[in-house]
Write a protein that holds these residues in place. Structure first.
Motif, PDB file in Angstrom:
ATOM      1  N   SER A   1     -39.129 -44.537 -74.242  1.00 25.84           N
ATOM      2  CA  SER A   1     -38.067 -45.515 -74.436  1.00 25.84           C
ATOM      3  C   SER A   1     -37.399 -45.792 -73.094  1.00 25.84           C
ATOM      4  CB  SER A   1     -37.024 -44.997 -75.423  1.00 25.84           C
ATOM      5  OG  SER A   1     -37.614 -44.703 -76.675  1.00 25.84           O
ATOM      6  N   GLN A   2     -36.803 -46.980 -72.968  1.00 28.57           N
ATOM      7  CA  GLN A   2     -36.115 -47.320 -71.722  1.00 28.57           C
ATOM      8  C   GLN A   2     -34.864 -48.118 -72.022  1.00 28.57           C
ATOM      9  OE1 GLN A   2     -37.632 -50.531 -69.204  1.00 28.57           O
ATOM     10  NE2 GLN A   2     -39.330 -50.816 -70.649  1.00 28.57           N
TER      11      GLN A   2
ATOM     12  N   GLU B   1     -23.699 -42.151 -72.893  1.00 28.27           N
ATOM     13  CA  GLU B   1     -23.038 -41.131 -73.720  1.00 28.27           C
ATOM     14  C   GLU B   1     -24.067 -40.415 -74.575  1.00 28.27           C
ATOM     15  OE1 GLU B   1     -20.109 -43.131 -76.054  1.00 28.27           O
ATOM     16  OE2 GLU B   1     -18.559 -43.017 -74.501  1.00 28.27           O
ATOM     17  N   PHE B   2     -24.096 -39.086 -74.511  1.00 28.50           N
ATOM     18  CA  PHE B   2     -24.966 -38.305 -75.377  1.00 28.50           C
ATOM     19  C   PHE B   2     -24.228 -37.936 -76.658  1.00 28.50           C
ATOM     20  CE2 PHE B   2     -27.939 -37.826 -71.972  1.00 28.50           C
ATOM     21  CZ  PHE B   2     -29.134 -37.473 -72.586  1.00 28.50           C
ATOM     22  N   GLU B   3     -24.934 -38.031 -77.774  1.00 28.34           N
ATOM     23  CA  GLU B   3     -24.354 -37.617 -79.041  1.00 28.34           C
ATOM     24  C   GLU B   3     -24.355 -36.096 -79.128  1.00 28.34           C
ATOM     25  OE1 GLU B   3     -26.477 -39.555 -82.161  1.00 28.34           O
ATOM     26  OE2 GLU B   3     -26.054 -41.576 -81.409  1.00 28.34           O
ATOM     27  N   GLU B   4     -23.306 -35.537 -79.717  1.00 32.08           N
ATOM     28  CA  GLU B   4     -23.165 -34.082 -79.776  1.00 32.08           C
ATOM     29  C   GLU B   4     -24.266 -33.460 -80.627  1.00 32.08           C
ATOM     30  OE1 GLU B   4     -19.370 -32.738 -80.954  1.00 32.08           O
ATOM     31  OE2 GLU B   4     -18.268 -33.884 -79.425  1.00 32.08           O
ATOM     32  N   GLN B   5     -24.800 -32.354 -80.126  1.00 33.35           N
ATOM     33  CA  GLN B   5     -25.821 -31.583 -80.830  1.00 33.35           C
ATOM     34  C   GLN B   5     -26.977 -32.468 -81.293  1.00 33.35           C
ATOM     35  OE1 GLN B   5     -25.496 -28.203 -80.863  1.00 33.35           O
ATOM     36  NE2 GLN B   5     -23.683 -28.655 -79.640  1.00 33.35           N
ATOM     37  N   SER B   6     -27.433 -33.327 -80.387  1.00 31.56           N
ATOM     38  CA  SER B   6     -28.480 -34.269 -80.750  1.00 31.56           C
ATOM     39  C   SER B   6     -29.283 -34.633 -79.521  1.00 31.56           C
ATOM     40  CB  SER B   6     -27.857 -35.523 -81.388  1.00 31.56           C
ATOM     41  OG  SER B   6     -28.817 -36.534 -81.551  1.00 31.56           O
ATOM     42  N   ASP B   7     -30.514 -35.134 -79.744  1.00 33.86           N
ATOM     43  CA  ASP B   7     -31.313 -35.641 -78.634  1.00 33.86           C
ATOM     44  C   ASP B   7     -31.248 -37.168 -78.565  1.00 33.86           C
ATOM     45  OD1 ASP B   7     -32.719 -36.139 -80.911  1.00 33.86           O
ATOM     46  OD2 ASP B   7     -34.641 -35.390 -80.185  1.00 33.86           O
ATOM     47  N   TRP B   8     -30.208 -37.732 -79.173  1.00 35.72           N
ATOM     48  CA  TRP B   8     -29.970 -39.172 -79.131  1.00 35.72           C
ATOM     49  C   TRP B   8     -28.851 -39.467 -78.147  1.00 35.72           C
ATOM     50  CZ3 TRP B   8     -32.579 -43.029 -81.861  1.00 35.72           C
ATOM     51  CH2 TRP B   8     -33.497 -42.567 -82.820  1.00 35.72           C
ATOM     52  N   LEU B   9     -28.899 -40.638 -77.537  1.00 34.85           N
ATOM     53  CA  LEU B   9     -27.829 -41.080 -76.665  1.00 34.85           C
ATOM     54  C   LEU B   9     -27.547 -42.549 -76.898  1.00 34.85           C
ATOM     55  CD1 LEU B   9     -29.203 -41.699 -73.087  1.00 34.85           C
ATOM     56  CD2 LEU B   9     -30.658 -40.690 -74.830  1.00 34.85           C
ATOM     57  N   GLN B  10     -26.317 -42.942 -76.589  1.00 33.46           N
ATOM     58  CA  GLN B  10     -25.910 -44.341 -76.693  1.00 33.46           C
ATOM     59  C   GLN B  10     -25.581 -44.851 -75.296  1.00 33.46           C
ATOM     60  OE1 GLN B  10     -23.098 -45.470 -79.753  1.00 33.46           O
ATOM     61  NE2 GLN B  10     -23.587 -43.664 -80.976  1.00 33.46           N
ATOM     62  N   VAL B  11     -26.018 -46.057 -75.015  1.00 32.02           N
ATOM     63  CA  VAL B  11     -25.799 -46.636 -73.697  1.00 32.02           C
ATOM     64  C   VAL B  11     -25.306 -48.065 -73.836  1.00 32.02           C
ATOM     65  CG1 VAL B  11     -27.571 -45.195 -72.621  1.00 32.02           C
ATOM     66  CG2 VAL B  11     -28.197 -47.438 -73.514  1.00 32.02           C
TER      67      VAL B  11
ATOM     68  N   LEU C   1     -30.890 -44.680 -78.249  1.00 33.67           N
ATOM     69  CA  LEU C   1     -32.269 -44.283 -78.029  1.00 33.67           C
ATOM     70  C   LEU C   1     -32.367 -42.770 -77.961  1.00 33.67           C
ATOM     71  CD1 LEU C   1     -33.170 -44.960 -74.291  1.00 33.67           C
ATOM     72  CD2 LEU C   1     -30.929 -45.479 -75.210  1.00 33.67           C
ATOM     73  N   ARG C   2     -33.614 -42.312 -78.058  1.00 31.38           N
ATOM     74  CA  ARG C   2     -33.874 -40.883 -78.188  1.00 31.38           C
ATOM     75  C   ARG C   2     -34.668 -40.375 -76.993  1.00 31.38           C
ATOM     76  NH1 ARG C   2     -36.392 -38.337 -83.797  1.00 31.38           N
ATOM     77  NH2 ARG C   2     -35.722 -36.171 -83.468  1.00 31.38           N
ATOM     78  N   LEU C   3     -34.416 -39.127 -76.625  1.00 28.49           N
ATOM     79  CA  LEU C   3     -35.207 -38.496 -75.574  1.00 28.49           C
ATOM     80  C   LEU C   3     -36.661 -38.353 -76.017  1.00 28.49           C
ATOM     81  CD1 LEU C   3     -32.796 -35.612 -74.504  1.00 28.49           C
ATOM     82  CD2 LEU C   3     -33.208 -37.736 -73.270  1.00 28.49           C
TER      83      LEU C   3
END
Length: 271
Positions: A156-157, A165-175, A188-190
């Motif tokens: 993903s890009q 911003e990384f979501e807490e206790q998750s491998d998802w982030l919001q940009v 998107l997800r790592l």
């Protein structure tokens, strides 16, 4: 669900300093770079700062390592030292000195496709799951490396970012990314590739003590062949010219003067 540990790879590029006025060589073959001040590409500074801030916010237990990488000649070590002084843990230089000489091309490292392939090879060796780059370099303004790298890795890009911003206790982030219509928010997800825009952060000032400490941090040197990468040139510069000089500007005080000037130039008829 277990939260993945972040291993961040940051790409940095050495460019002529943004404050320097560049000149074209007399033979118009390239820009004159001899004896000019160089520095880290400003967008790459944003990427290094973003990686260091992520570790400061998420903690060392979440962000295991920040590695700075550069593809180019041995002089790029100076740029990598700056990244280490900003907070990166270690650095990797993919030296193109021998490869450039063999191909009779001094600028192999500047091609985005070659840089993307080298970073992809480093990712597999470092086991990085987040790659942060500047959106473009101020010398060629290509704006291609991040997108090519995501395609090679099939990750993903998110490009032109102004917020991460990384979501807490998750491998998802919001940009947040800057688009023509305003701000677009993505989730998107790592693993993923991110490229940074100007409003993402303000890079920290590199102090002399941090520069001295950076000299003790390791810089690993690799060649493209050791990474299994061939940096073949796909294009060549045929000619470089300076932009045309601006015409002299005449300030007019009112409409009557504008009409008179247009008539003088033959643009406006008297009838």
């Amino acid at each position: 669900m277990s939260v993945p540990t972040l291993r961040i790879l940051v790409g940095v590029k050495r460019v002529v300093d943004y404050a320097v006025k560049v000149r074209v060589k007399p033979d118009h073959s390239a820009v004159e770079t001899a004896n000019l001040k160089t520095s880290m590409n400003p967008f790459c500074e944003l990427a290094v700062e973003a990686a260091v801030q992520l570790r400061e916010r998420l903690g060392a237990e979440r962000v295991a390592e920040v590695v700075a990488a550069s593809i180019g000649p041995a002089a790029n070590q100076e740029t990598l030292r700056t990244a280490l002084a900003m907070g990166a843990d270690r650095a990797v230089l993919v030296s193109t000195d021998n490869a450039s000489a063999a191909a009779n091309s001094p600028s192999l490292e500047s091609e985005p496709l070659g840089v993307a392939r080298a970073l992809a090879a480093m990712q597999s060796r470092l086991n990085a799951n987040l790659i942060i780059l500047g959106k473009q370099a101020i010398d060629d303004d290509a704006n291609q490396t991040g997108q090519l790298l995501a395609g090679i890795l099939n990750w993903s890009q998110a490009t032109f970012l102004s917020k991460i911003e990384f979501e807490e206790q998750s491998d998802w982030l919001q940009v947040d990314r800057e688009v023509d219509e305003g701000i677009e928010r993505l989730r998107l997800r790592l693993p993923c590739v991110l490229t940074c825009d100007l409003r993402l952060n303000q890079p920290r000032y590199v102090t002399l003590p941090n520069l001295m400490r950076a000299k003790t941090k390791p810089i690993e040197t690799r060649t493209p062949s050791e990474l299994g990468v061939t940096l073949n040139p796909h294009w060549m510069i045929t000619r470089v010219d300076e932009p045309p000089s601006r015409r002299q500007v005449t300030m007019l005080r009112n409409v009557d003067e504008l009409v008179a000037k247009l008539r003088q130039l033959g643009v406006l008829n008297r009838s």
